[in-house]
Enzyme design. Structure first.
Site, PDB file in Angstrom:
ATOM      1  CG  ASN A  45      -0.369  -0.105   2.378  1.00 44.20           C
ATOM      2  OD1 ASN A  45       0.713  -0.901   2.766  1.00 44.20           O
ATOM      3  ND2 ASN A  45      -1.161   0.330   3.474  1.00 44.20           N
ATOM      4  CD  GLU A  58      -5.378  -6.041  -1.436  1.00 43.85           C
ATOM      5  OE1 GLU A  58      -5.051  -4.891  -1.431  1.00 43.85           O
ATOM      6  OE2 GLU A  58      -5.994  -6.244  -0.547  1.00 43.85           O
ATOM      7  CB  CYS A  92      -8.597  -4.675  -3.880  1.00 42.20           C
ATOM      8  SG  CYS A  92      -7.449  -3.215  -3.433  1.00 42.20           S
TER       9      CYS A  92
END
Ligand code: THU
Length: 130
Positions: A45, A58, A92
């Site tokens: 992230n 992701e 995601c």
């Protein structure tokens, strides 16, 4: 899925979580995808002072896979150093679905794992096919 493949995906997700840029939430996430070419693509992230500009792990991994010219994935591992596993957020799930008819989703912590199918986490996904 093969246990050694699963283990290597989780290890890659754990390693890349250390690179997370998460100064605001302090919530580091690592993700590792198994691409259709057999390679593993990782992402973490990347937060921003303008919070809405934050990118999840992701989606960082999906970006790395697509940039390498691969457009299909069969599995994803998500790692967080938490007591409970972290499942991919709604956005995601939809982004993963763009590149997988279905996929194994492994959510891991230092002490355990849970496994789901993407189709189970995102039933009735949006697509232009309806
Ligand atoms: N985060 C991810 O990286 N993946 C998810 O599926 C859920 C949330 C990140 C975004 C943000 O940096 C932090 O976790 C807290 O929401």
């Amino acid at each position: 899925m093969d246990r050694s493949v699963e283990d290597s995906l989780v290890a890659a997700a754990q390693a890349v979580a250390a690179h997370a840029h998460a100064p605001y939430s302090k919530f580091a996430v690592g993700a590792a995808l198994l691409g259709s070419d057999g390679s593993v693509y990782v992402g973490c992230n990347v937060e921003n002072a303008s919070f809405g500009a934050t990118q999840c792990a992701e989606r960082s991994a999906v970006g790395a896979m697509v940039a390498a010219g691969v457009r299909e994935l069969s599995a994803v591992a998500v790692f967080t150093d938490t007591s409970e596993p972290t499942l991919p957020c709604g956005i995601c799930r939809q982004v993963l679905r763009e590149f997988a008819e279905d996929a194994v989703v492994i959510c891991a912590t230092p002490s355990g794992r849970v496994q789901h199918q993407l189709s189970e986490l995102l039933p009735y996904a949006f697509s232009f096919e309806g």
